[in-house]
Motif scaffolding. Structure first.
Motif, PDB file in Angstrom:
ATOM      1  N   VAL A 124      64.276  24.921  65.467  1.00 39.62           N
ATOM      2  CA  VAL A 124      65.259  24.026  66.080  1.00 39.62           C
ATOM      3  C   VAL A 124      66.477  24.843  66.495  1.00 39.62           C
ATOM      4  O   VAL A 124      67.168  25.412  65.645  1.00 39.62           O
ATOM      5  CB  VAL A 124      65.661  22.906  65.099  1.00 39.62           C
ATOM      6  CG1 VAL A 124      66.649  21.959  65.750  1.00 39.62           C
ATOM      7  CG2 VAL A 124      64.421  22.158  64.604  1.00 39.62           C
ATOM      8  N   LEU A 125      66.742  24.886  67.807  1.00 44.31           N
ATOM      9  CA  LEU A 125      67.803  25.711  68.363  1.00 44.31           C
ATOM     10  C   LEU A 125      68.919  24.849  68.955  1.00 44.31           C
ATOM     11  O   LEU A 125      68.660  23.739  69.412  1.00 44.31           O
ATOM     12  CB  LEU A 125      67.251  26.606  69.478  1.00 44.31           C
ATOM     13  CG  LEU A 125      66.044  27.469  69.157  1.00 44.31           C
ATOM     14  CD1 LEU A 125      65.681  28.314  70.372  1.00 44.31           C
ATOM     15  CD2 LEU A 125      66.310  28.332  67.940  1.00 44.31           C
ATOM     16  N   PRO A 126      70.126  25.401  69.008  1.00 46.32           N
ATOM     17  CA  PRO A 126      71.201  24.714  69.726  1.00 46.32           C
ATOM     18  C   PRO A 126      70.842  24.545  71.206  1.00 46.32           C
ATOM     19  O   PRO A 126      69.932  25.218  71.714  1.00 46.32           O
ATOM     20  CB  PRO A 126      72.398  25.652  69.559  1.00 46.32           C
ATOM     21  CG  PRO A 126      72.085  26.439  68.332  1.00 46.32           C
ATOM     22  CD  PRO A 126      70.586  26.617  68.354  1.00 46.32           C
ATOM     23  N   GLY A 127      71.570  23.708  71.886  1.00 41.33           N
ATOM     24  CA  GLY A 127      71.271  23.397  73.281  1.00 41.33           C
ATOM     25  C   GLY A 127      71.905  24.293  74.309  1.00 41.33           C
ATOM     26  O   GLY A 127      71.790  24.017  75.501  1.00 41.33           O
ATOM     27  N   SER A 128      72.550  25.362  73.902  1.00 40.53           N
ATOM     28  CA  SER A 128      73.157  26.254  74.900  1.00 40.53           C
ATOM     29  C   SER A 128      72.175  27.358  75.285  1.00 40.53           C
ATOM     30  O   SER A 128      71.432  27.859  74.435  1.00 40.53           O
ATOM     31  CB  SER A 128      74.444  26.875  74.363  1.00 40.53           C
ATOM     32  OG  SER A 128      74.151  27.906  73.445  1.00 40.53           O
ATOM     33  N   PRO A 129      72.164  27.746  76.563  1.00 38.57           N
ATOM     34  CA  PRO A 129      71.287  28.847  76.972  1.00 38.57           C
ATOM     35  C   PRO A 129      71.559  30.127  76.181  1.00 38.57           C
ATOM     36  O   PRO A 129      70.625  30.849  75.838  1.00 38.57           O
ATOM     37  CB  PRO A 129      71.608  29.036  78.463  1.00 38.57           C
ATOM     38  CG  PRO A 129      72.126  27.705  78.899  1.00 38.57           C
ATOM     39  CD  PRO A 129      72.868  27.148  77.716  1.00 38.57           C
ATOM     40  N   GLY A 130      72.817  30.405  75.864  1.00 35.56           N
ATOM     41  CA  GLY A 130      73.147  31.610  75.101  1.00 35.56           C
ATOM     42  C   GLY A 130      72.516  31.599  73.724  1.00 35.56           C
ATOM     43  O   GLY A 130      71.987  32.615  73.267  1.00 35.56           O
ATOM     44  N   ALA A 131      72.578  30.458  73.051  1.00 40.28           N
ATOM     45  CA  ALA A 131      71.971  30.352  71.723  1.00 40.28           C
ATOM     46  C   ALA A 131      70.451  30.493  71.807  1.00 40.28           C
ATOM     47  O   ALA A 131      69.826  31.112  70.940  1.00 40.28           O
ATOM     48  CB  ALA A 131      72.349  29.025  71.075  1.00 40.28           C
ATOM     49  N   CYS A 132      69.852  29.939  72.855  1.00 42.57           N
ATOM     50  CA  CYS A 132      68.404  30.074  73.034  1.00 42.57           C
ATOM     51  C   CYS A 132      68.025  31.528  73.274  1.00 42.57           C
ATOM     52  O   CYS A 132      67.034  32.015  72.725  1.00 42.57           O
ATOM     53  CB  CYS A 132      67.932  29.188  74.185  1.00 42.57           C
ATOM     54  SG  CYS A 132      68.017  27.429  73.815  1.00 42.57           S
ATOM     55  N   LYS A 133      68.819  32.236  74.077  1.00 42.98           N
ATOM     56  CA  LYS A 133      68.572  33.662  74.309  1.00 42.98           C
ATOM     57  C   LYS A 133      68.678  34.437  73.001  1.00 42.98           C
ATOM     58  O   LYS A 133      67.830  35.276  72.696  1.00 42.98           O
ATOM     59  CB  LYS A 133      69.586  34.226  75.311  1.00 42.98           C
ATOM     60  CG  LYS A 133      69.378  33.774  76.721  1.00 42.98           C
ATOM     61  CD  LYS A 133      70.503  34.310  77.609  1.00 42.98           C
ATOM     62  CE  LYS A 133      70.436  33.697  78.988  1.00 42.98           C
ATOM     63  NZ  LYS A 133      71.578  34.123  79.824  1.00 42.98           N
ATOM     64  N   ASP A 134      69.740  34.165  72.241  1.00 45.49           N
ATOM     65  CA  ASP A 134      69.945  34.885  70.979  1.00 45.49           C
ATOM     66  C   ASP A 134      68.785  34.663  70.010  1.00 45.49           C
ATOM     67  O   ASP A 134      68.286  35.606  69.399  1.00 45.49           O
ATOM     68  CB  ASP A 134      71.255  34.458  70.314  1.00 45.49           C
ATOM     69  CG  ASP A 134      72.483  34.901  71.094  1.00 45.49           C
ATOM     70  OD1 ASP A 134      72.360  35.777  71.984  1.00 45.49           O
ATOM     71  OD2 ASP A 134      73.571  34.359  70.819  1.00 45.49           O
TER      72      ASP A 134
END
Length: 180
Positions: free
Chosen positions: A137-147
């Motif tokens: 389960v990831l946050p909804g920001s593209p940066g968080a998904c990349k990280d």
């Protein structure tokens, strides 16, 4: 130290991406697209992609459905991990985790801290296993998904990653069901 064992074959993993949002569609879903692109670039299979609203039942039902589908090994929900009343993704999924993966959250926050500092505490990123399917389960920001993808999921979903990886234990996730 982690390393890639080039003598081992690459094994593609079948991954479903679920965006949780009341405002996004597939056309403007940057986080879901970020994950879909990275999945393909890594050589894995995007087995499914969908969007559901910030509704506990819809989130849980979609993840449960995908976890029962043999053509999906991993489910990655993105969005709904904050602290507002509509951020319910971790709450929807926690009751169906057969096993929680505390280390996923800890490593995610460590990586995130290096990028955004203490703001990482505003995320409830989590992981677990549902019906022998990994769920991250990831946050909804593209940066968080990349990280999360670049720092955790890409290496751990590569069978060649040593000393260990998620792919090599996938066949054992449902041992308790087979023992009868």
């Amino acid at each position: 130290m982690a390393r890639i064992d080039v003598s081992r074959p690459f094994v593609p993993v079948r991954i479903a991406v679920l965006t949780v949002s009341d405002t996004r569609s597939l056309v403007d879903d940057k986080s879901g697209q970020t994950l879909a692109d990275r999945i393909a670039e890594a050589g894995h299979i995007l087995a499914a992609r969908d969007i559901v609203t910030d509704d506990r039942d819809k989130i849980r039902d979609k993840v449960l459905g995908w976890s029962r589908y043999e053509a999906i090994d991993v489910v990655i929900p993105t969005g709904g991990t904050g602290f507002t009343l509509s951020d319910v993704t971790p709450d929807a999924l926690a009751p169906i985790f057969q096993t929680r993966m505390d280390g996923f959250s800890e490593v995610f926050h460590r990586i995130s801290y290096d990028k955004i500092g203490t703001s990482t505490i505003q995320s409830r990123a989590t992981g677990g296993v549902v019906n022998a399917t990994f769920v991250f389960v990831l946050p909804g920001s593209p940066g968080a998904c990349k990280d999360a993808w670049d720092g955790i999921l890409k290496p751990q979903l590569d069978y060649r990653q040593m000393p260990c990886n998620f792919v090599e234990i996938m066949p054992r996730l449902d041992e308790h069901l087979r023992r009868g």
